[in-house]
Design a protein around this motif. Structure first.
Motif, PDB file in Angstrom:
ATOM      1  N   HIS A  11      38.559  35.782   9.394  1.00 13.32           N
ATOM      2  CA  HIS A  11      39.397  36.257  10.496  1.00 13.32           C
ATOM      3  C   HIS A  11      40.431  35.207  10.907  1.00 13.32           C
ATOM      4  O   HIS A  11      41.520  35.553  11.369  1.00 13.32           O
ATOM      5  N   GLY A  12      40.089  33.968  10.731  1.00 12.15           N
ATOM      6  CA  GLY A  12      41.021  32.904  11.111  1.00 12.15           C
ATOM      7  C   GLY A  12      41.856  32.391   9.960  1.00 12.15           C
ATOM      8  O   GLY A  12      42.446  31.315  10.058  1.00 12.15           O
ATOM      9  N   GLY A  13      41.898  33.120   8.842  1.00 14.96           N
ATOM     10  CA  GLY A  13      42.653  32.673   7.677  1.00 14.96           C
ATOM     11  C   GLY A  13      41.725  32.002   6.668  1.00 14.96           C
ATOM     12  O   GLY A  13      40.517  32.265   6.630  1.00 14.96           O
TER      13      GLY A  13
END
Length: 445
Positions: free
Chosen positions: A58-60
């Motif tokens: 989700h955060g890359g």
């Protein structure tokens, strides 16, 4: 595929397109492939490419955690890997330290390796942003902060100091516990050799602190006592609410003992490499690597150089002296009343013709070959600076020293001129070498 990873890593360190043809699987082709995989990098000190494993979240892109171990030993040399750990992508449990990975073409040439990201707290008892170490207070079994000052003993009772420590701001080796101080014993410390006496400033340290803060506080105490800056000699005036270390509250009555929060830890990273000393050549604060003369007495004060001035040490200091290389601030001052290393050079450090080139002060080192030494890593004669461990007598060339991981609490002596082997034998037993520094200068956390 692991095979493709090895191919890429080899082509980047040897030469692009140097593969002997991976489609040829004849006996001669396999022999050629095996020989190619054992090819050393074209440049000494160059590492074969390794890989970082990441996953999309989700955060890359995020690093994949290889395992949950806080410590790991090198599968080749057995050294505890503090940071820069290389893990085989094919074998279940094969890890190399950075020094051994530089020889991976001989140790484990057929598999690709992953770079394991350093975990928080793995490096030297903790790390802040950028991997810079931060010394955290030790804790008791109940989770409370320990009041024991590591490696510090009272000069009177010779017991470990727990609780308040009374430290001389003039003599870095004089410490008194609170019991002996309460008995009035510091007044009896006068010496006839010109060392410590009862008129010196004793500072109360309520809890353990890094050596860099201790040095800064001692400088501050001397400045307040004399009214002049301890380093520059200029007149100073105390400023209300000035930013000071927690230790300085015992002198100025300010500061707090609160342990650094996550917000404060980032601010303290910048000063974690500050040795709390000034260079004896340029008078600037020493940040990062410090070089201390091993041929001068370090009492009452050691002779120290910053990294820039060390390059021209033969101009600013005695060219027959050798130096210790101190990678980070010490936990215990290296102060001895006698020189730890005698004069053992055949010739003075510097260009043979004596001409100093300010644009290239280290140029002469390219022609300096040490015929009596052998690097314990690459097994070649050191060219330039010869590094010798002050504790275990390991010998390294400049390239191997830069990637050395044999012991994070050891320091090296630097030899920048030819050694007189007859003088060296008087100084150090070649068959049974003893530590040059008589005590640990870093705490093992």
């Amino acid at each position: 595929l692991p095979g493709a990873g090895v191919t890429h890593a080899l082509e980047m360190s040897v030469a692009p397109g140097s593969s002997p043809g991976l489609g040829k699987w004849s006996a001669s082709g396999e022999a050629a492939l095996s020989q190619w995989r054992r090819t050393a990098p074209t440049q000494k000190g160059q590492l074969r490419h390794a890989y970082v494993e990441k996953s999309w979240g989700h955060g890359g892109w995020q690093d994949v955690e290889q395992d949950d171990r806080d410590s790991c030993n090198c599968s080749t040399c057995g050294t505890a890997i503090v940071n820069s750990r290389f893990k085989c992508a094919s074998c279940e449990n094969f890890n190399l330290c950075k020094a051994c990975y530089s020889q991976v073409h001989e140790i484990h040439p057929s598999h690709a390796f992953l770079i394991v990201p350093d975990k928080a707290g793995r490096s030297r008892g903790g790390s802040g942003s950028g991997g810079t170490p931060i010394m955290q207070p030790a804790t008791t079994s109940y989770g409370e902060y320990s009041l024991k000052h590591p490696g510090v003993r009272c000069m009177y009772c010779m017991q470990d100091i727990v609780g308040a420590r009374f430290h001389c701001a003039i003599c870095d080796t004089v410490d008194i516990c609170q019991n002996c101080e309460a008995a009035g014993l510091p007044g009896n410390l006068d010496t006839s050799e010109g060392g410590h006496n009862s008129s010196h400033i004793m500072i109360k340290i309520p809890f353990p602190l890094p050596n860099s803060e201790l040095q800064t506080a001692s400088d501050r105490a001397r400045s307040l006592w004399s009214g002049r800056d301890a380093a520059t000699g200029q007149i100073v005036r105390s400023r209300r609410n000035s930013a000071l270390s927690a230790y300085d509250r015992t002198v100025l009555g300010v500061g707090s003992r609160n342990c650094p929060s996550s917000a404060d830890s980032t601010a303290s990273v910048g000063s974690s490499e500050d040795h709390g000393l000034r260079c004896d050549a340029c008078n600037e604060r020493i940040i990062g690597v410090r070089y201390q003369c091993a041929s001068c007495s370090s009492l009452p004060k050691a002779y120290s150089l910053c990294a820039n001035c060390e390059e021209r040490s033969y101009v600013v200091h005695d060219p027959m002296h050798v130096f210790f290389k101190l990678q980070r601030p010490l936990d215990r001052p290296l102060q001895i009343e006698y020189p730890l290393v005698p004069r053992i050079y055949k010739y003075p450090v510097g260009p043979p013709d004596g001409r100093f080139d300010p644009e290239n002060p280290k140029g002469y080192l390219k022609q300096l070959l040490h015929p009596t030494a052998l690097c314990d890593r690459c097994m070649t004669r050191p060219i330039g600076v010869w590094f010798r461990c002050a504790y275990c007598a390991m010998d390294l060339c400049e390239t191997c020293q830069e990637m050395d991981t044999h012991n994070d609490n050891h320091v090296f002596i630097m030899f920048k001129s030819l050694i007189d082997i007859s003088l060296f034998k008087r100084f150090s037993d070649l068959n049974n070498p003893q530590p040059i520094i008589p005590y640990p200068i870093y705490h093992i956390l």
